[in-house]
Design an enzyme around this catalytic site. Structure first.
Site, PDB file in Angstrom:
ATOM      1  N   ARG A  26      67.397  61.596  -6.225  1.00 19.40           N
ATOM      2  CA  ARG A  26      66.950  60.106  -6.045  1.00 19.40           C
ATOM      3  C   ARG A  26      67.801  59.578  -5.093  1.00 19.40           C
ATOM      4  O   ARG A  26      69.023  59.348  -5.121  1.00 19.40           O
ATOM      5  CB  ARG A  26      66.969  59.475  -7.363  1.00 19.40           C
ATOM      6  CG  ARG A  26      66.558  58.195  -7.631  1.00 19.40           C
ATOM      7  CD  ARG A  26      66.403  57.896  -9.219  1.00 19.40           C
ATOM      8  NE  ARG A  26      66.504  56.516  -9.245  1.00 19.40           N
ATOM      9  CZ  ARG A  26      67.399  55.566  -9.652  1.00 19.40           C
ATOM     10  NH1 ARG A  26      68.422  56.316 -10.096  1.00 19.40           N
ATOM     11  NH2 ARG A  26      67.232  54.209  -9.775  1.00 19.40           N
ATOM     12  N   GLU A  31      56.741  61.059  -0.622  1.00 18.88           N
ATOM     13  CA  GLU A  31      57.917  60.300  -0.876  1.00 18.88           C
ATOM     14  C   GLU A  31      57.607  60.380  -2.686  1.00 18.88           C
ATOM     15  O   GLU A  31      58.196  59.447  -3.243  1.00 18.88           O
ATOM     16  CB  GLU A  31      58.032  59.001  -0.326  1.00 18.88           C
ATOM     17  CG  GLU A  31      59.534  58.354  -0.633  1.00 18.88           C
ATOM     18  CD  GLU A  31      59.370  56.865  -0.038  1.00 18.88           C
ATOM     19  OE1 GLU A  31      58.556  56.496   0.658  1.00 18.88           O
ATOM     20  OE2 GLU A  31      60.430  56.038  -0.242  1.00 18.88           O
TER      21      GLU A  31
END
Lengths: 334, 334
Positions: free
Chosen positions: A71, A284
């Site tokens: 992340r 994404e």
């Protein structure tokens, strides 16, 4: 085959964030424990975190392989010091490796680097080597601003970064230029800091001789290149006013753009102005925008739909965007 | 009539910059003189600086009135302190006033504000009042980062700025959100810092209740809104994920975009995604890009050509962009 070059493990089991919190707490209180061994995540937990999320979307949208990294907002290079960052990076990268081992058809790894503000980037070389040589990763995320919104380190074109770049070239891996969270209240992370960093990096490259110095170096600029394709005329003009050569010669052998642009007109300008050879498919997901666009009835980040809707795109161009260019940039992709 | 809402006096006689240099030198050496009286520029010099530049381009391109402000890169709010900034701002604004007095048909003023990092923006109120009430200016340029690339002051949505905003509303003038030069080596001024600031400001507005607090406040975001129109889907999605209302309700009664986008596909995405009522014609000439685009044979910043080439734009929309919207936002325009 459709390769998504930009996915983060945003759905990791909550134990990961709890561990990170312990690590952050221990910076102030050394008696607090933050041993890596204290983090326990089972294979089933990993499967569960992906089956209803990234894997579900891959199936629904018809994409195949995601280049998967920790992340981005979680990297938090500005927190603690180089030791903090190394410990946290190893944990995050190991977890990505487990994901890729459980689902080798669906994910291939890109690593977080143990950057820390003011610490020479060559400090990241051992972790990069470990991830590429031992864990089979195909790329890395390079944070152009490890300070998290204070931009206190030298530009990406400074020799400060060269030892890391030389190792990237030696290992034959590209970097995605990707900041982490912002600790500067001026910058919303996904709404400003990310796009600003993309724009900033491009302009740094434009004004420098980095790619003359290291011709094999390759960068992917995410989020559709920040403001760059929209202002392509401005950049062509600035390059000309600065008496540089064409953008093609200056940087398009080295710099690539992903397709994380979340509406049709934006995607069209990207595909129109940037040479097709420099565009890599990406979504994404699951990331900056998680919801469904009420104007289309589809997820904002279902970027394949926008590309599929561009009638003037030739089939061979679509193949390059979906697969060919990624294989060219990420040489380790088999 | 065609109103260009974004022009800077980038061609001011060299005496101005020489004065500025003396002022900067005097910061280190108080014996160096930098009295305002030491700056002498004749009306003929002013005429000469404009006739072969902005006025020539107005005639050639068929635009009429430019909202004219001091050179943005030259504002340099990060240099010296609030006194330095006030002295320099007054000089620059007075020069703009002389331009507007010599060519009242061609130029109307927008002022530089005497901002200084860490100094409350209400400190700018007297100069704003002077420029609007005494010099007849119709707007101001507000620098969201007076530190010049370090972003050390609070976001534009912080109450820190409210006293100045209340004065803007009282005086009935908008602000163009416009940074100055960058003293952070990461940020090229016109190629990164400008666009980043535009993007940053928009996202600050999106996440705040500023326009609930001060509904009459009006901002123009220059350079086509930075990355915003290109990423309009991303912003619609982020607003939705943040449980905000629509962008229309949130900020499009208060925020406007100029048309400083220097190629056809970029201009088209701006005109396609941003409501026509929120777009103001501008060229930024003579500014960021000074040369001719070899692909078109015309100046990059001849933005009127791009707008005129958009076949699907209705005549009434073109009128709004060229004149009507500017008159709405800049209420003092007669």
């Amino acid at each position: 085959m459709i390769i998504d070059c930009h996915g983060h493990y945003t759905t990791a089991p909550r134990e990961l964030q709890a561990y990170r919190q312990r690590q952050i707490d221990s910076l102030k209180d050394p008696s607090a424990s933050c041993q890596a061994e204290s983090l326990e995540i089972s294979d089933d937990q990993i499967r569960e975190s992906l089956e209803s999320a990234q894997l579900k979307f891959q199936r629904e949208r018809g994409t195949d392989l995601t280049i998967f990294s920790p992340r981005a907002v979680g990297m938090g290079h500005h927190i603690g010091n180089a030791t903090t960052s190394l410990q946290w990076s190893r944990i995050c990268n190991n977890l990505i490796h487990r994901v890729c081992s459980l689902y080798p058809e669906n994910f291939v790894g890109a690593c977080q680097l143990p950057q820390s503000p003011g610490v020479p980037p060559e400090n990241c070389i051992p972790e990069l080597e470990r991830c590429v040589s031992e864990l089979g990763f195909v790329g890395c995320n390079l944070n152009p601003d490890p300070s998290g919104g204070h931009w206190s380190d030298p530009p990406l074109t400074d020799r400060w970064w060269y030892p890391l770049y030389e190792k990237m070239v030696e290992l034959n891996v590209p970097a995605m230029v990707h900041v982490s969270g912002s600790c500067n209240p001026n910058f919303h992370a996904t709404g400003a800091h990310y796009l600003n960093a993309d724009t900033t990096a491009f302009m740094q490259f434009l004004a420098s001789d980095l790619f003359k110095d290291i011709p094999q170096l390759k960068f992917v600029i995410p989020h559709g290149g920040g403001a760059v394709p929209y202002h392509w005329g401005r950049y062509r003009g600035i390059a000309q006013d600065l008496k540089r050569t064409s953008l093609q010669e200056l940087l398009l052998h080295n710099v690539y753009f992903d397709t994380c642009v979340y509406h049709q007109p934006g995607m069209e300008v990207l595909l129109k102005v940037i040479p097709i050879d420099n565009i890599l498919f990406a979504s994404e997901m699951i990331g900056a925008v998680k919801s469904i666009d009420p104007e289309t009835g589809h997820y904002f980040d279902d970027t394949k739909r926008y590309i599929d809707s561009v009638s003037w795109l030739r089939d061979e161009d679509r193949c390059k965007i979906y697969e060919g260019n990624a294989r060219k940039v990420y040489s380790h992709l088999r």
